[in-house]
Design a protein around this motif. Sequence first.
Motif, mmCIF file in Angstrom:
data_model
loop_
_atom_site.group_PDB
_atom_site.id
_atom_site.type_symbol
_atom_site.label_atom_id
_atom_site.label_comp_id
_atom_site.label_asym_id
_atom_site.label_seq_id
_atom_site.Cartn_x
_atom_site.Cartn_y
_atom_site.Cartn_z
ATOM 1 N N ILE A 2 0.930 -1.227 0.083
ATOM 2 C CA ILE A 2 0.031 0.051 -0.103
ATOM 3 C C ILE A 2 0.799 1.214 0.109
ATOM 4 O O ILE A 2 0.428 2.244 0.623
ATOM 5 N N GLN B 107 -1.737 4.584 -1.523
ATOM 6 C CA GLN B 107 -2.018 4.564 -0.147
ATOM 7 C C GLN B 107 -3.719 4.638 -0.086
ATOM 8 O O GLN B 107 -3.987 4.114 1.303
ATOM 9 N N VAL C 249 -8.091 -1.785 12.226
ATOM 10 C CA VAL C 249 -7.111 -1.618 11.705
ATOM 11 C C VAL C 249 -5.734 -2.027 12.283
ATOM 12 O O VAL C 249 -5.427 -1.973 13.376
ATOM 13 N N SER D 47 -0.951 4.036 7.584
ATOM 14 C CA SER D 47 -1.854 3.965 8.613
ATOM 15 C C SER D 47 -2.688 5.284 8.899
ATOM 16 O O SER D 47 -3.943 5.194 9.123
ATOM 17 N N ILE E 124 -5.043 6.210 6.027
ATOM 18 C CA ILE E 124 -5.996 5.365 5.957
ATOM 19 C C ILE E 124 -7.260 5.336 7.287
ATOM 20 O O ILE E 124 -8.515 5.628 7.101
ATOM 21 N N ILE F 132 -2.318 -3.282 7.624
ATOM 22 C CA ILE F 132 -1.627 -2.132 7.207
ATOM 23 C C ILE F 132 -0.094 -2.640 7.179
ATOM 24 O O ILE F 132 0.991 -2.336 6.467
ATOM 25 N N THR F 133 0.420 -3.132 8.300
ATOM 26 C CA THR F 133 1.688 -3.593 8.498
ATOM 27 C C THR F 133 2.270 -4.889 8.731
ATOM 28 O O THR F 133 1.200 -5.616 9.701
ATOM 29 N N GLY G 81 -3.182 -5.326 2.859
ATOM 30 C CA GLY G 81 -2.320 -4.374 2.238
ATOM 31 C C GLY G 81 -1.015 -4.951 2.103
ATOM 32 O O GLY G 81 -0.024 -4.263 1.732
#
Length: 444
Positions: free
Chosen positions: A254, A293, A314, A331, A334, A383-384, A408
């Motif tokens: 992302i 993103q 998230v 993050s 988002i 996200i991570t 992502g």
Amino acid sequence: MNISVIGTGYVGLVTGVTLAEIGHEVICIDLDAQKIEKMKQAISPIYEPGLSEMMARNIADNRLIFTTNHQTGLENAEVIYIAVGTPENEDGSANLIYLEQAVKDIIAHLANDVIVIIKSTVPVGTNHKVKEQIQTAVKGRIQVEVVSNPEFLKEGSAIEDTFQGDRIIIGSDNKREAVIVEAINKPFGVPIFHTDIKSAEMIKYASNAFLATKISFMNEISNICELVGADVENVAFGMGLDNRIGGKFLKAGIGYGGSCFPKDTKALIQIAGNVNYEFELLKGVINVNRKQQMLLIEKLRHCYNTIEGKRIAVLGLAFKPNTDDVREAVSILIIEELLRQGAEVVAYDPIAIANAKVLLSSDVTYAASVENAIEGSDAALIITEWDEIKNADLNIFTKMRRPLIIDGRNCYKLDSVKSFSIEYHSIGRPSIVEVTNQTFSEIK
Ligand code: UDX
């Protein structure tokens, strides 16, 4: 060698601690008294594997001192590293106020001949300007030389990168200083490349811009893969087998974040613009990153007509794993967009929550684990790619209000997801939309 390091941010602290580790006498100087007090007790202000232990060892051996006092910090220095931040101005150019302050401090306290080594990422030509400024101020009383020695550390593996890096770049106008700086660095055991100052400054920007280009390129390929039914993970692997391409930095996701790529790509466009050159390719890289993103939000909007009132988990706040750094983290963008669209956000990260809280609205709720975050959620956005998330038992996702993962970072193999009742969308790979106990239209 007596070395002073100005600035104890990410680069300065790692530089100071590792120089002490290879036997130099190091004084680290910073204006932030609270931070200095903590570092004296070997408490690192940043999360970096192995750093606190190395700090403690070198403080105990009296090779590593921390101070806020520029006089004591600089008076006996044979070499001064400048490792202050060069954040982004509004127009994308590098902001040099901290560098200018460091130069003023050097001029005010310089007592002996010295080599100033600039570690900070600075526009081409800055090292020469610094040299001229100091030389003019000391009027020949003291001999000052400036050497460019850019850093290439990755957060989360900075210690490893220092001792097992690919190269150390030494940019110098004179052989004498080049030899001294090489001797300082030799114990790291990393290959050294000597060059002129301007090329050294450019190597740093060009390297980061090239890596960002690789990422944006793969992100575009991943978008095309989705449209034609290919799998970007296989594509990246197959491409990486070609030695000319190499397998690293081909991971679609992302977009890139962090304290370097976003800022250095923009600064390089400015550097080129200053000499009337339009760096079109790099502008494209930045635009692709910006679009990428928001990809997870787009994917989420394909699953729900509206996300207003939906509870969205998230997973991961740090801009990448093994760091608590949330600077330019995707993050944040988002979450801001989710809140703007009326979603309820529950966020989880193993170590970056405290840093994220400073940047995020108080409407965000934080969970103590992946499981807590996804409980009762209508979707989980990854996200991570923390190990903890990659290694999670996928069964926990089946207990969500709607077992929907939008990943992502391609954390899971498609085959592993298929054996669970989970709807799974990732990057550049076919989606898994069969949910066994409810049909897609029912859940919508
Ligand atoms: C980077 C450079 O790698 C380092 O040499 C420089 O000195 C500082 O900037 P860092 O910002 O710590 O280091 O992280 P890095 O591991 O390079 O990742 C940067 C961003 O790119 C992250 O957001 C990461 O998620 C993303 N990335 C990286 C990808 O999306 N795909 C990849 O294949 C690699």
